[in-house]
Design an enzyme around this catalytic site. Structure first.
Site, PDB file in Angstrom:
ATOM      1  N   ASP A  44       0.857  -1.165   0.000  1.00 35.25           N
ATOM      2  CA  ASP A  44       0.000   0.000   0.000  1.00 35.25           C
ATOM      3  C   ASP A  44       0.907   1.233   0.000  1.00 35.25           C
ATOM      4  O   ASP A  44       2.138   1.120  -0.076  1.00 35.25           O
ATOM      5  CB  ASP A  44      -0.999  -0.031   1.162  1.00 35.25           C
ATOM      6  CG  ASP A  44      -0.405   0.302   2.519  1.00 35.25           C
ATOM      7  OD1 ASP A  44       0.836   0.488   2.633  1.00 35.25           O
ATOM      8  OD2 ASP A  44      -1.171   0.388   3.496  1.00 35.25           O
ATOM      9  N   CYS A  46       3.225  -2.550   4.083  1.00 34.49           N
ATOM     10  CA  CYS A  46       2.301  -1.479   4.426  1.00 34.49           C
ATOM     11  C   CYS A  46       3.004  -0.616   5.463  1.00 34.49           C
ATOM     12  O   CYS A  46       4.199  -0.774   5.693  1.00 34.49           O
ATOM     13  CB  CYS A  46       0.937  -2.014   4.896  1.00 34.49           C
ATOM     14  SG  CYS A  46       0.896  -2.793   6.512  1.00 34.49           S
ATOM     15  N   THR A  63       2.880  -0.545   8.797  1.00 30.23           N
ATOM     16  CA  THR A  63       3.414  -1.315   9.926  1.00 30.23           C
ATOM     17  C   THR A  63       3.768  -2.749   9.557  1.00 30.23           C
ATOM     18  O   THR A  63       4.474  -3.420  10.302  1.00 30.23           O
ATOM     19  CB  THR A  63       2.392  -1.385  11.077  1.00 30.23           C
ATOM     20  OG1 THR A  63       1.232  -2.085  10.612  1.00 30.23           O
ATOM     21  CG2 THR A  63       2.020  -0.006  11.585  1.00 30.23           C
ATOM     22  N   GLY A  91      -1.245  -4.734   9.110  1.00 30.64           N
ATOM     23  CA  GLY A  91      -2.507  -4.765   8.366  1.00 30.64           C
ATOM     24  C   GLY A  91      -2.441  -5.654   7.147  1.00 30.64           C
ATOM     25  O   GLY A  91      -3.338  -6.480   6.908  1.00 30.64           O
ATOM     26  N   HIS A 111      10.309 -23.235  10.525  1.00 31.73           N
ATOM     27  CA  HIS A 111       9.304 -23.957  11.307  1.00 31.73           C
ATOM     28  C   HIS A 111       7.877 -23.820  10.797  1.00 31.73           C
ATOM     29  O   HIS A 111       7.057 -24.708  11.030  1.00 31.73           O
ATOM     30  CB  HIS A 111       9.349 -23.507  12.773  1.00 31.73           C
ATOM     31  CG  HIS A 111      10.598 -23.936  13.472  1.00 31.73           C
ATOM     32  ND1 HIS A 111      10.818 -23.663  14.800  1.00 31.73           N
ATOM     33  CD2 HIS A 111      11.694 -24.600  13.040  1.00 31.73           C
ATOM     34  CE1 HIS A 111      12.000 -24.147  15.158  1.00 31.73           C
ATOM     35  NE2 HIS A 111      12.550 -24.712  14.105  1.00 31.73           N
ATOM     36  N   HIS A 141       7.734 -30.189  12.150  1.00 27.99           N
ATOM     37  CA  HIS A 141       7.099 -28.922  11.787  1.00 27.99           C
ATOM     38  C   HIS A 141       6.059 -29.104  10.691  1.00 27.99           C
ATOM     39  O   HIS A 141       5.093 -28.346  10.625  1.00 27.99           O
ATOM     40  CB  HIS A 141       8.163 -27.904  11.379  1.00 27.99           C
ATOM     41  CG  HIS A 141       9.184 -27.693  12.442  1.00 27.99           C
ATOM     42  ND1 HIS A 141       8.893 -27.112  13.662  1.00 27.99           N
ATOM     43  CD2 HIS A 141      10.491 -28.025  12.490  1.00 27.99           C
ATOM     44  CE1 HIS A 141       9.977 -27.080  14.405  1.00 27.99           C
ATOM     45  NE2 HIS A 141      10.959 -27.631  13.716  1.00 27.99           N
TER      46      HIS A 141
END
Length: 146
Positions: A7, A64, A66, A69, A97, A132
């Site tokens: 974004d 984005c 952070t 989102g 993992h 895993h």
């Protein structure tokens, strides 16, 4: 082939990563955005993630403001295991993992130098499998719950 998506908050970091991938000769498909003009991160997460699920791309790198989102939106796409990372240990172990197939970074959280390091670790770390694989299968099973 790597899928890229961002974004407006992640645009500049995506561009730095795109330049890094170019310098390494790594093939990618850039799904946008292509400027700092405001766009919604769910709209930008879906196309690259769908390309991964369809087998057109191996992994997605998503950006984005952070990283959070776009990771939430990405994880709504059946078949995507996305992680938001800001440290090398997490980027490495989410591949080892969790066999994550989408790395999400925050353009307002992570600088270009660290982002390049995180991307390199993410793209160059193989899934360990073994015990895993059972856990990843359980994560996949959760996608089918309603």
């Amino acid at each position: 082939m790597i899928a890229l998506g961002a974004d407006h908050g992640g645009f500049e970091l995506k561009e730095a990563i795109r330049a890094h991938l170019d310098s390494l000769g790594v093939a990618y498909r850039d799904f946008g955005c292509f400027s700092t003009e405001s766009v919604d991160y769910p709209d930008m997460a879906a196309p690259p993630c769908r390309a991964v699920v369809a087998g057109e791309c191996d992994k997605a790198l998503l950006f984005c403001g952070t990283g959070v989102g776009i990771s939430i939106a990405a994880n709504k796409i059946h078949g995507i295991r996305a992680c938001c990372c800001s440290d090398v240990f997490s980027a490495k172990y989410t591949r080892l993992h969790n066999d994550d197939n989408a790395l999400c970074l925050g353009g307002r959280v992570v600088g270009a130098g660290l982002a390049i390091e995180l991307v390199d670790v993410f793209l160059n770390t193989a899934f360990e499998g073994g015990r895993h694989a059972t856990r990843v299968a359980k994560i996949t099973a959760l996608e089918d719950e309603r």
